[in-house]
Design a protein around this motif. Sequence first.
Motif, PDB file in Angstrom:
ATOM      1  N   UNK A 168       8.263   5.387 -54.526  1.00 37.78           N
ATOM      2  CA  UNK A 168       7.160   6.113 -55.162  1.00 37.78           C
ATOM      3  C   UNK A 168       6.804   5.518 -56.516  1.00 37.78           C
ATOM      4  N   UNK A 169       7.790   5.097 -57.297  1.00 33.91           N
ATOM      5  CA  UNK A 169       7.505   4.527 -58.620  1.00 33.91           C
ATOM      6  C   UNK A 169       6.606   3.302 -58.501  1.00 33.91           C
ATOM      7  N   UNK A 170       6.805   2.517 -57.464  1.00 33.94           N
ATOM      8  CA  UNK A 170       5.980   1.326 -57.246  1.00 33.94           C
ATOM      9  C   UNK A 170       4.560   1.699 -56.835  1.00 33.94           C
ATOM     10  N   UNK A 171       4.399   2.834 -56.141  1.00 29.78           N
ATOM     11  CA  UNK A 171       3.090   3.229 -55.641  1.00 29.78           C
ATOM     12  C   UNK A 171       2.214   3.885 -56.709  1.00 29.78           C
ATOM     13  N   UNK A 172       2.814   4.542 -57.673  1.00 33.90           N
ATOM     14  CA  UNK A 172       2.025   5.327 -58.626  1.00 33.90           C
ATOM     15  C   UNK A 172       0.972   4.512 -59.374  1.00 33.90           C
ATOM     16  N   UNK A 229      16.149  23.745 -53.352  1.00 34.52           N
ATOM     17  CA  UNK A 229      17.049  22.940 -54.165  1.00 34.52           C
ATOM     18  C   UNK A 229      16.492  22.661 -55.558  1.00 34.52           C
ATOM     19  N   UNK A 230      15.171  22.696 -55.696  1.00 30.13           N
ATOM     20  CA  UNK A 230      14.519  22.436 -56.980  1.00 30.13           C
ATOM     21  C   UNK A 230      13.520  23.561 -57.267  1.00 30.13           C
ATOM     22  N   UNK A 231      14.002  24.751 -57.555  1.00 34.11           N
ATOM     23  CA  UNK A 231      13.084  25.892 -57.746  1.00 34.11           C
ATOM     24  C   UNK A 231      12.104  25.695 -58.899  1.00 34.11           C
ATOM     25  N   UNK A 232      12.488  24.918 -59.927  1.00 35.86           N
ATOM     26  CA  UNK A 232      11.589  24.714 -61.058  1.00 35.86           C
ATOM     27  C   UNK A 232      10.359  23.888 -60.677  1.00 35.86           C
ATOM     28  N   UNK A 233      10.461  23.110 -59.611  1.00 31.35           N
ATOM     29  CA  UNK A 233       9.346  22.284 -59.139  1.00 31.35           C
ATOM     30  C   UNK A 233       8.787  22.781 -57.809  1.00 31.35           C
ATOM     31  N   UNK A 234       9.411  23.815 -57.267  1.00 29.76           N
ATOM     32  CA  UNK A 234       9.037  24.277 -55.944  1.00 29.76           C
ATOM     33  C   UNK A 234       7.598  24.716 -55.814  1.00 29.76           C
ATOM     34  N   UNK A 235       7.110  25.450 -56.813  1.00 33.07           N
ATOM     35  CA  UNK A 235       5.733  25.938 -56.734  1.00 33.07           C
ATOM     36  C   UNK A 235       4.736  24.786 -56.708  1.00 33.07           C
ATOM     37  N   UNK A 236       5.019  23.734 -57.494  1.00 29.55           N
ATOM     38  CA  UNK A 236       4.136  22.570 -57.485  1.00 29.55           C
ATOM     39  C   UNK A 236       4.055  21.946 -56.100  1.00 29.55           C
ATOM     40  N   UNK A 254      -5.268  15.413 -58.966  1.00 33.69           N
ATOM     41  CA  UNK A 254      -4.803  14.032 -58.841  1.00 33.69           C
ATOM     42  C   UNK A 254      -4.109  13.569 -60.116  1.00 33.69           C
ATOM     43  N   UNK A 255      -4.648  13.943 -61.272  1.00 39.43           N
ATOM     44  CA  UNK A 255      -4.008  13.535 -62.529  1.00 39.43           C
ATOM     45  C   UNK A 255      -2.634  14.175 -62.672  1.00 39.43           C
ATOM     46  N   UNK A 256      -2.500  15.422 -62.216  1.00 34.44           N
ATOM     47  CA  UNK A 256      -1.187  16.069 -62.291  1.00 34.44           C
ATOM     48  C   UNK A 256      -0.178  15.363 -61.394  1.00 34.44           C
ATOM     49  N   UNK A 257      -0.661  14.775 -60.310  1.00 32.84           N
ATOM     50  CA  UNK A 257       0.232  14.043 -59.408  1.00 32.84           C
ATOM     51  C   UNK A 257       0.751  12.761 -60.057  1.00 32.84           C
ATOM     52  N   UNK A 258      -0.139  11.998 -60.666  1.00 33.17           N
ATOM     53  CA  UNK A 258       0.274  10.684 -61.185  1.00 33.17           C
ATOM     54  C   UNK A 258       0.841  10.759 -62.598  1.00 33.17           C
ATOM     55  N   UNK A 259       0.602  11.869 -63.308  1.00 30.84           N
ATOM     56  CA  UNK A 259       1.096  11.985 -64.679  1.00 30.84           C
ATOM     57  C   UNK A 259       2.320  12.886 -64.803  1.00 30.84           C
TER      58      UNK A 259
END
Length: 284
Positions: A168-172, A229-236, A254-259
């Motif tokens: 994923x880091x390479x794709x961003x 496993x990651x409740x703090x990020x689950x809603x996202x 889209x900006x929230x995805x890449x940033x």
Amino acid sequence: MPQGPASVRRGPESCRGLDSLGFIEREGSHARVGPVFRPVVTAARDRLLEAFGARLDSAYLYGSIPRGTARVGRSDLDLVAVLREEPADADRATARALGRTLDEEFPEIDGVGTLLFSRARVLSELERYDIGWFVACQCTPLLGEDLAEFLPRYRPDSLLARETNGDLARLLPRWRDRIAAAEGTEEALRPLVRFMSRHLVRTGFTLVMPRWNGWTSDLREMAEAFAGYYPDRGEQLCRAAESGYEPVGDGAVLRSYVDDLGPWLADEYARVHGVKTSRPPGWD
């Protein structure tokens, strides 16, 4: 912080998508293709053979149509064409033209995507836990020899997680370029939202897949498994799953995805599973 398995709701569905020995079962079958989509599949099979002829080694369906979850007029047709040689630009142009023709002819579908690989690449050691796994476990044979017969069985382990989505880091940076190049209209951004949403949800799921110990292609179930496993990020990720099914062309998403979500997920993935094995220049 990641939570342990005790925080994840598991019941009779535990280990779903696996056989009695713990291997991932192949998704989809022709029996699950709804009657309304069968003429589309038949036409796709015939057009692929016409387009590529003797150069076509095998072809496959994947996605919601062979899983039996496709929605009329809303779902796309997903195809894989495996050629006897490495695909060239002319082959990719042929696949795009074939897709446009099918999409125009059949209102039952909303778009056509065709992935092109060579037989050698599908069966290569480098792609055994990425494209090979994809063909063996997520694709339904349509034409030719089934290459799954030459591939191993797969478990939902860390090796599979690393080699499927550990890049994923390479794709961003590429995603940022695609967003910048897109016209700022809802129509232009909607396909990007759908594509990136689905990719992030699948990456989030494979991050936790070895602990969840199962397989699913349902985006909502993927996001729910991740959230355990990651409740703090689950809603996202749950919101991303909804956007994967019902995308709205919103640049802020889209900006929230890449940033935000994407960089965090890439870092956590590398920490847990490592980074996907590098490919030769031009391989992808």
